[in-house]
Design a protein around this motif. Structure first.
Motif, PDB file in Angstrom:
ATOM      1  N   ALA A  24      -5.352   7.574  -7.418  1.00 24.91           N
ATOM      2  CA  ALA A  24      -6.301   8.729  -7.348  1.00 24.91           C
ATOM      3  C   ALA A  24      -7.509   8.503  -7.999  1.00 24.91           C
ATOM      4  O   ALA A  24      -7.662   8.564  -9.350  1.00 24.91           O
ATOM      5  CB  ALA A  24      -5.542  10.173  -7.713  1.00 24.91           C
TER       6      ALA A  24
ATOM      7  N   ARG B 283       4.827  -0.479  -5.289  1.00 25.39           N
ATOM      8  CA  ARG B 283       4.183   0.482  -4.611  1.00 25.39           C
ATOM      9  C   ARG B 283       3.354   1.365  -5.300  1.00 25.39           C
ATOM     10  O   ARG B 283       4.247   2.221  -6.476  1.00 25.39           O
ATOM     11  CB  ARG B 283       5.273   1.402  -3.722  1.00 25.39           C
TER      12      ARG B 283
ATOM     13  N   THR C 129       6.967   4.011   2.693  1.00 24.71           N
ATOM     14  CA  THR C 129       7.625   5.134   1.615  1.00 24.71           C
ATOM     15  C   THR C 129       8.394   4.122   0.445  1.00 24.71           C
ATOM     16  O   THR C 129       8.544   2.854   0.717  1.00 24.71           O
ATOM     17  CB  THR C 129       8.460   5.978   2.099  1.00 24.71           C
TER      18      THR C 129
ATOM     19  N   GLY D  15       0.796  -1.291  -0.019  1.00 19.04           N
ATOM     20  CA  GLY D  15       0.034   0.041  -0.024  1.00 19.04           C
ATOM     21  C   GLY D  15       1.095   1.395   0.123  1.00 19.04           C
ATOM     22  O   GLY D  15       1.859   1.300   0.736  1.00 19.04           O
ATOM     23  N   SER D  16       0.540   2.125  -0.813  1.00 16.40           N
ATOM     24  CA  SER D  16       1.395   3.437  -0.900  1.00 16.40           C
ATOM     25  C   SER D  16       1.180   4.321   0.127  1.00 16.40           C
ATOM     26  O   SER D  16       2.081   4.977   0.492  1.00 16.40           O
ATOM     27  CB  SER D  16       1.035   4.150  -2.237  1.00 16.40           C
ATOM     28  N   ASP D  17       0.206   4.071   0.989  1.00 15.20           N
ATOM     29  CA  ASP D  17      -0.099   4.940   2.331  1.00 15.20           C
ATOM     30  C   ASP D  17       0.688   4.329   3.387  1.00 15.20           C
ATOM     31  O   ASP D  17       0.573   4.843   4.444  1.00 15.20           O
ATOM     32  CB  ASP D  17      -1.801   4.989   2.442  1.00 15.20           C
ATOM     33  N   LYS D  18       0.831   3.103   3.140  1.00 10.91           N
ATOM     34  CA  LYS D  18       1.446   2.217   4.420  1.00 10.91           C
ATOM     35  C   LYS D  18       2.997   2.248   4.383  1.00 10.91           C
ATOM     36  O   LYS D  18       3.826   1.855   5.688  1.00 10.91           O
ATOM     37  CB  LYS D  18       1.085   0.809   4.375  1.00 10.91           C
TER      38      LYS D  18
ATOM     39  N   THR E 162       0.367   4.065  -6.467  1.00 12.96           N
ATOM     40  CA  THR E 162      -0.672   5.137  -5.998  1.00 12.96           C
ATOM     41  C   THR E 162      -1.952   5.421  -6.870  1.00 12.96           C
ATOM     42  O   THR E 162      -1.611   5.216  -8.049  1.00 12.96           O
ATOM     43  CB  THR E 162      -0.040   6.603  -5.711  1.00 12.96           C
TER      44      THR E 162
END
Length: 491
Positions: A486, A482, A451, A446-449, A484
Motif C-alpha cells: 500500500a 503473495r 488469493t 500479484g496479490s490482486d491476481k 501486498t
C-alpha cells in the motif's frame, strides 16, 4: 527752594504715574497677545486630538470588522465540517443498512443451502450404506465361489506382486550395471576433466558465484557469497550491495531504488562493452542491438569459457586465416565475432543457438554470407561460402584447449532457466528466482491476481509439474510469495 522741591515731587509723582499707566498698557497688550496665542494653540491641539481620535476610531472599527469576518469564516468552516460529518454519517448509515440487508439475505440463502446439504448428506449416507451392503454381499459370493477367504486372497496377491517386483528390480539392476560398463570409458574421461577443472577453480567459481568482500578491522576476512546462475543478476547484486554497504542506508525502499539504478548502470556498461569490442576489432556499421548483444556476451559463458573472450579469439583467428587464404579478413572477423550471438538472448526459443544467431543477423541486416557462416558453424544449415567452414574451424580451435570447456555448467544453467520459465508460465506470476543452486524456487505473485488459497494451489501445481517433466538431483522446494503493498505520498 520749597517750590523747587514741590515741583520735583510733582514731577516724580507724575513720572511714576505715567510709567505705571504705560506699563499697565504694555502688560495688558502682552496679556491679550498671550491669550490669543493660547487660544490658537488650544485650537491646534484640539484639532490634532480630534484627528487622532478619529484615526483611533477608524483603526478600532477596522480591527472589529476583521475580528467579525474571521469569526464568521470560522463559523462557516465549522458549519461545513458539520455538514460533511452529517453526510459521512448518513452514507455510513445507508451502507450499514445495506450490509444488514445483505447479511439477512445471505443468512436466508445459507439456511436454505444448509437444509439442502443436510438432505444431500442423508442421501449420500443411505447410498454408502447400500454400497457397503452390496460390497459385503459380493465378497461373500466370491469367497463361496473360490473356496478361500478375502484375507487369504489378499495374501496370495501380495506374494505374487512381491515376486514380480523382485524380478523387475533385478532386471533393472542388471541394465544399470551393463550401462555402467559401457560408459566406463566416458566416466574415466569425465574424472580427468573434473581434475583439470579443480585446478581452474577461479574460472569455475566465476560462472556461478561472486564474492563480495566486506572491510573489517578483524584478522578474519569477512565476505558475502552471491550465488546465481545468471551473471548479469550477480553483477547487479554485487554493485547494489556495494552501494548499500558504502551508503549505510539499507531498507526495502532504498534497496529497490539502488537495484533499479544499478540495472541502468549495468545496461550502459553492456552497451559500452559492445562498442569498445567492435572498435578494438575494427568492425563498423553494426546495428545497435547487435552491439548490445555483443556487450552482453561479457556476462555469458560457453561451456565454462567467457563467451565474449571466446568470440574475440574466434574473430581474430578468422581474420588471420582469411588473410592467409586470400579471403576478406573484415568479413571473416565480423562472422567470427557474431557466430555465437544466438547464445545471448534471454528468451531462448526452442532453436539451436546457431540458427537463432543466423535469424538475429538476418533481422539486423547482416550480409547473407555472414548469416550463413553463423547458421552453419554447427552444420544445422548447408555451408554456402568459404567463410562458413573457416568460422567453424576457428570456433573449434578457440574452444579446443584442455579444461577450457565444461558441459556441467551449461546443463546446470539450462536447468535453472527451465525452472524459472516453467513457473513464469503460470497466470498471475510476476517474478521467479531459482536459488540455493536450484534446490529452491521462489515464485512472486500479484496479490490482486490470486488469493492465499490459490497461491497454495499454485505451489502444489508447480511442484507436480517439475516432478513430472524435469530431471533434477535431490528435491526442489517451491515457495510462493503473495505480497501486498500500500503506497501513499505525504505532500
Amino acid at each position: 527752594m520749597v517750590t523747587t522741591i514741590i515741583v520735583g515731587l510733582v514731577a516724580v509723582l507724575a513720572g511714576g504715574a505715567g510709567s505705571y499707566f504705560l506699563w499697565d498698557i504694555v502688560l495688558q497688550t502682552k496679556s491679550r497677545n498671550l491669550l490669543k496665542e493660547a487660544e490658537v494653540q488650544s485650537e491646534i491641539i484640539k484639532e490634532k486630538k480630534a484627528i487622532q481620535a478619529k484615526e483611533k476610531f477608524i483603526q478600532l472599527k477596522a480591527d472589529h470588522d476583521l475580528y467579525i469576518n474571521d469569526r464568521n469564516q470560522r463559523i462557516i468552516g465549522a458549519e461545513n465540517k458539520l455538514k460533511q460529518r452529517e453526510a459521512i454519517h448518513l452514507q455510513r448509515k445507508e451502507e450499514l443498512q445495506r450490509k444488514i440487508k445483505e447479511s439477512e439475505v445471505a443468512k436466508q440463502e445459507s439456511d436454505t443451502l444448509r437444509d439442502s446439504l443436510t438432505v444431500q448428506l442423508d442421501l449420500i449416507e443411505q447410498k454408502n450404506e447400500e454400497l457397503e451392503r452390496l460390497h459385503k454381499k459380493q465378497i461373500d459370493q466370491l469367497e463361496a465361489m473360490s473356496g478361500i477367504s478375502a484375507d487369504e486372497a489378499k495374501t496370495q496377491l501380495i506374494d505374487s506382486l512381491k515376486n514380480e517386483a523382485k524380478t523387475e528390480a533385478m532386471s533393472y539392476i542388471q541394465e544399470i550395471m551393463d550401462e555402467a560398463k559401457m560408459n566406463a570409458n566416458k566416466e574415466a574421461k569425465k574424472i580427468i576433466v573434473k581434475s583439470i577443472q579443480r585446478v581452474a577453480s577461479e574460472t569455475a567459481i566465476e560462472n556461478a558465484v561472486t564474492v563480495f568482500h566486506i572491510e573489517s578491522d578483524d584478522d578474519t576476512p569477512e565476505a558475502i557469497v552471491l550465488s546465481g546462475f545468471d551473471p548479469v543478476r550477480r553483477e547487479i547484486a554485487r554493485l547494489a550491495l556495494h552501494q548499500l554497504v558504502t551508503d549505510g542506508r539499507i531498507h526495502p525502499a532504498r534497496i529497490e531504488e539502488v537495484v533499479n539504478k544499478v540495472k541502468k548502470q549495468v545496461e550502459e556498461e553492456i552497451i559500452e562493452t559492445g562498442k569498445r569490442t567492435t572498435i578494438d576489432l575494427g568492425i563498423h556499421g553494426m546495428h545497435p542491438e547487435l552491439i548490445r548483444l555483443i556487450g552482453k556476451m561479457k556476462y555469458r559463458s560457453s561451456y565454462g569459457q567467457n563467451l565474449l573472450q571466446h568470440s574475440r579469439e574466434t574473430a581474430n583467428l578468422c581474420a588471420i586465416m582469411a588473410a592467409e587464404l586470400g579471403l576478406n579478413p573484415k568479413k571473416a572477423k565480423r562472422a567470427g565475432l557474431l557466430h555465437d550471438i544466438g547464445k545471448v538472448p534471454d528468451d531462448e526459443p526452442e532453436l539451436p543457438h546457431a540458427i537463432l544467431g543466423m535469424k538475429l543477423a538476418e533481422k539486423y541486416k547482416e550480409k547473407p554470407d555472414i548469416c550463413n557462416a553463423i547458421g552453419s558453424h554447427h552444420e544445422e544449415v548447408e555451408m554456402e561460402t568459404l567463410l562458413a567452414p573457416l568460422v567453424q574451424a576457428c570456433d573449434a580451435i578457440s574452444g579446443a584447449r584442455p579444461g577450457a570447456r565444461r558441459e556441467a555448467v551449461e546443463s546446470y544453467i539450462k536447468r535453472l532457466n527451465d525452472l524459472e520459465n516453467m513457473a513464469l508460465s503460470y497466470p498471475g506470476v510476476t517474478k521467479t528466482y531459482a536459488i540455493q543452486a536450484g534446490r529452491e524456487l521462489r515464485v512472486i505473485v500479484g496479490s490482486d491476481k490470486m488469493t492465499d488459497a490459490e497461491a497454495e494451489s499454485l505451489s502444489y501445481d508447480i511442484a507436480k509439474k517439475i516432478q513430472d517433466e524435469m530431471t533434477y538431483p535431490g528435491q526442489v522446494k517451491i515457495t510462493v510469495i503473495r505480497e501486498t503493498r500500500a503506497v501513499n505520498y505525504a505532500k
